[in-house]
Design a protein around this motif. Structure first.
Motif, mmCIF file in Angstrom:
data_model
loop_
_atom_site.group_PDB
_atom_site.id
_atom_site.type_symbol
_atom_site.label_atom_id
_atom_site.label_comp_id
_atom_site.label_asym_id
_atom_site.label_seq_id
_atom_site.Cartn_x
_atom_site.Cartn_y
_atom_site.Cartn_z
ATOM 1 N N GLY A 20 -7.028 -6.974 -0.224
ATOM 2 C CA GLY A 20 -6.642 -5.822 0.570
ATOM 3 C C GLY A 20 -6.791 -6.081 2.056
ATOM 4 N N PRO A 21 -6.835 -5.049 2.899
ATOM 5 C CA PRO A 21 -6.883 -3.628 2.540
ATOM 6 C C PRO A 21 -5.549 -3.132 1.995
ATOM 7 C CG PRO A 21 -6.647 -3.842 4.889
ATOM 8 C CD PRO A 21 -6.828 -5.229 4.360
ATOM 9 N N ASN A 22 -5.603 -1.961 1.354
ATOM 10 C CA ASN A 22 -4.389 -1.416 0.772
ATOM 11 C C ASN A 22 -3.678 -0.513 1.776
ATOM 12 O OD1 ASN A 22 -2.469 -1.101 -1.229
ATOM 13 N ND2 ASN A 22 -3.972 -0.612 -2.812
ATOM 14 N N THR A 23 -2.448 -0.182 1.437
ATOM 15 C CA THR A 23 -1.613 0.672 2.266
ATOM 16 C C THR A 23 -1.240 1.932 1.493
ATOM 17 O OG1 THR A 23 0.247 -0.688 1.535
ATOM 18 C CG2 THR A 23 -0.670 -1.168 3.699
ATOM 19 N N ALA A 24 -0.680 2.911 2.188
ATOM 20 C CA ALA A 24 -0.374 4.191 1.556
ATOM 21 C C ALA A 24 0.555 4.037 0.362
ATOM 22 C CB ALA A 24 0.233 5.143 2.582
#
Length: 550
Positions: free
Chosen positions: A309-313
């Protein structure tokens, strides 16, 4: 002109007077001195109708619990105002409204809303004209496939302590190919056939009279990143955790593999402890006899392991070297998460999961059912989690929707969701045990693991829910806990809390985009902000609240 009848009366009166006069005074009985006492019985007055008693309205502090987190508080008045901003809510419910989890009559406790319209979902959510999970005392939608206990009873269901249906008392002659023969039970009435530790190829468990499928230790379906498999379980099958050894018994379905456990209302599939297979082997208070069921998938999660990650919307982890994933709690080295929101980990329908829950360490537990990054292709409906020593169900991220799910007697939370789960639930029940629950047990606990603005943001929608808290001696602060910046909507619900317990507890942390939260920027209740995938404060519509044991 005098009428004939009137004339007749006059003639009779005259004749009577002449007759008395001719008799003389001595011929007429005298009443003597004084007067004759006459008793008149007055009719009892009709009571003035009193009508239905009007309860004293709850104060904001009785309705909502205000909890400070990192120096930030959402006051009870603010929480009550959020609920009152919705439509058709009753925050002052009282009296004999429920018999267990069933309404005492078929009249909705408050005016229902159309959950399809309120939640913007017409494909999964059904339109209803009642609040709560049950429409009235004769609603049979939870009949047969559930089991009964002191936490809740259902129409036409048997006791959770009862021995599941195994057969006629004659053991099966042998075990199916690929399973180990573990011999007969002590009474010689059925045969144990043990699952392999790793199910690396498709396997079907058929209903066979006189046969119980047993699993020992950590039993896994498929290998993450390796061989995939589907475990198919037919209606009426009984699976039991092995109590003859000390390892944590659990069933885990790895990413890329599936479980297809599809029972029927008349023949549910039962996962239980081996103790439940003999008369009086378990009691109403039994719990924690084995670990539980874990399903892991490749749908997005918000909380990422180091190096991912980080993850996204949108859940794609755009720009990250490795897509966001995380290790599931309760076991070692098994991960969930990915970029496929439509991922399928299989189907569980008409299933009971009895007597689960093991605490590996603080905050690292096994519960009745654990979903880690399971996608919208996963089907979970008509499932009961009974007497878990931890949560009834905990969901870490993913996009799985849930319908007709019952949690009875959980020691901790009924429905625990976090880590960016985004989904819908309808017709759900959490009925707490009367005693023994933990101090921090809620009908539902909703958060983002303390990370206010990780993406995807936790986003859930509950429709037609019944939450019954009973453990006043253990007193959690409320029936519903909502925190961590999670976005939630509640419609057509019933919430009942015991004396000393509020109904709602909304909490915000102090970190918003790395800065201290102030004023209306407090995460869980701040205005909508599309840049943060935040749709605004929680909403409540057509929810009947009966707090403080009223």
């Amino acid at each position: 002109m005098v009428s004939f009848s009137r004339r007749s009366q006059m003639l009779l009166a005259s004749s009577a007077a002449l007759f008395l006069a001719s008799c003389g005074a001595d011929d007429v009985a005298s009443p003597g001195a004084g007067s004759i006492p006459i008793t008149i019985n007055q009719p009892a007055p009709t009571p003035t109708p009193t009508g239905t008693a009007t309860p004293t309205p709850l104060t904001a502090a009785q309705f909502a619990a205000a909890t400070q987190q990192s120096g930030v508080t959402i006051t009870a008045d603010e929480q009550l105002a959020i609920v009152n901003a919705g439509s058709n809510n009753n925050v002052n419910g009282f009296g004999a409204t429920l018999s267990g989890v069933y309404p005492v009559n078929g009249t909705s406790l408050t005016t229902a809303s159309n959950p399809q319209t309120v939640l913007g979902n017409t494909s999964f959510i059904q339109n209803t004209s009642f609040v709560g999970a049950l429409s009235g005392p004769n609603d049979n939608s939870f009949s047969g496939w559930t089991c009964n206990s002191s936490s809740a009873t259902f129409l036409n269901s048997s006791a959770c302590t009862a021995v599941p249906s195994i057969g006629t008392g004659t053991p099966a002659a042998s075990c199916p190919t690929g399973l180990s023969d573990d011999g007969l039970n002590s009474a010689g009435t059925f045969r144990y056939c043990r699952l392999p530790t790793v199910i690396s190829a498709d396997l079907t468990l058929a209903k066979v009279a006189g046969l119980v499928y047993r699993f020992r230790g950590q039993t896994e379906v498929g290998v993450d990143g390796g061989a995939s498999a589907t475990l198919t379980i037919q209606p009426g099958v009984v699976l039991a955790a092995d109590s003859t050894e000390t390892s944590n018994d659990l069933l885990l379905v790895n990413r890329g593999s599936k479980i297809n456990a599809v029972g029927t209302a008349d023949a549910p599939i039962i996962f239980t402890a081996q103790q439940n297979l003999s008369n009086n082997g378990v009691s109403d208070s039994s719990q924690g006899l084995w670990g539980g069921i874990i399903l892991l998938g490749r749908a997005p999660t918000a909380v990422c392991a180091t190096g991912t990650g980080p993850n996204t919307a949108d859940g794609t982890s755009a720009g990250a070297a490795t897509p966001c994933q995380q290790q599931i709690e309760g076991v070692t080295g098994r991960s969930y998460g990915g970029t496929n929101g439509a991922d399928s980990s299989g189907t569980m329908q008409y299933v009971q999961i009895r007597y689960t829950g093991i605490a590996i360490s603080e905050g690292n537990e096994l519960q009745g059912l654990t979903l880690g990054g399971t996608g919208s292709g996963t089907t979970i409906d008509h499932v009961q989690s009974h007497n878990s020593a931890d949560d009834g169900i905990e969901i870490f991220g993913g996009t799985t929707n849930i319908k007709y799910f019952v949690v009875t007697g959980a020691d901790d939370d009924g429905f625990d969701v976090d880590n960016g789960w985004r989904g819908f639930m309808q017709f759900i029940i959490a009925a707490q045990k009367a005693n023994g629950a933990t101090n921090d047990s809620f009908a539902t606990e909703i958060d983002s693991n303390g990370a206010e603005d990780l993406l995807p943001r936790t986003y859930g929608r509950y429709a037609n829910f019944t939450f019954v808290q009973t453990a006043s001696s253990q007193n959690p602060v409320a029936a519903i806990r909502l925190r961590g910046g999670a976005d939630f909507a509640f419609v057509n619900g019933v919430v009942k809390a015991p004396s000393g317990e509020a109904c709602v507890n909304i909490i915000a942390g102090n970190q918003v985009n790395g800065a201290a939260a102030t004023g209306n920027d407090r995460s869980t209740i701040r205005p909508a902000n599309s840049a943060l995938q935040d749709v605004g404060p929680p909403t409540f519509n057509s929810v009947y609240f009966q707090c403080q044991g009223r």
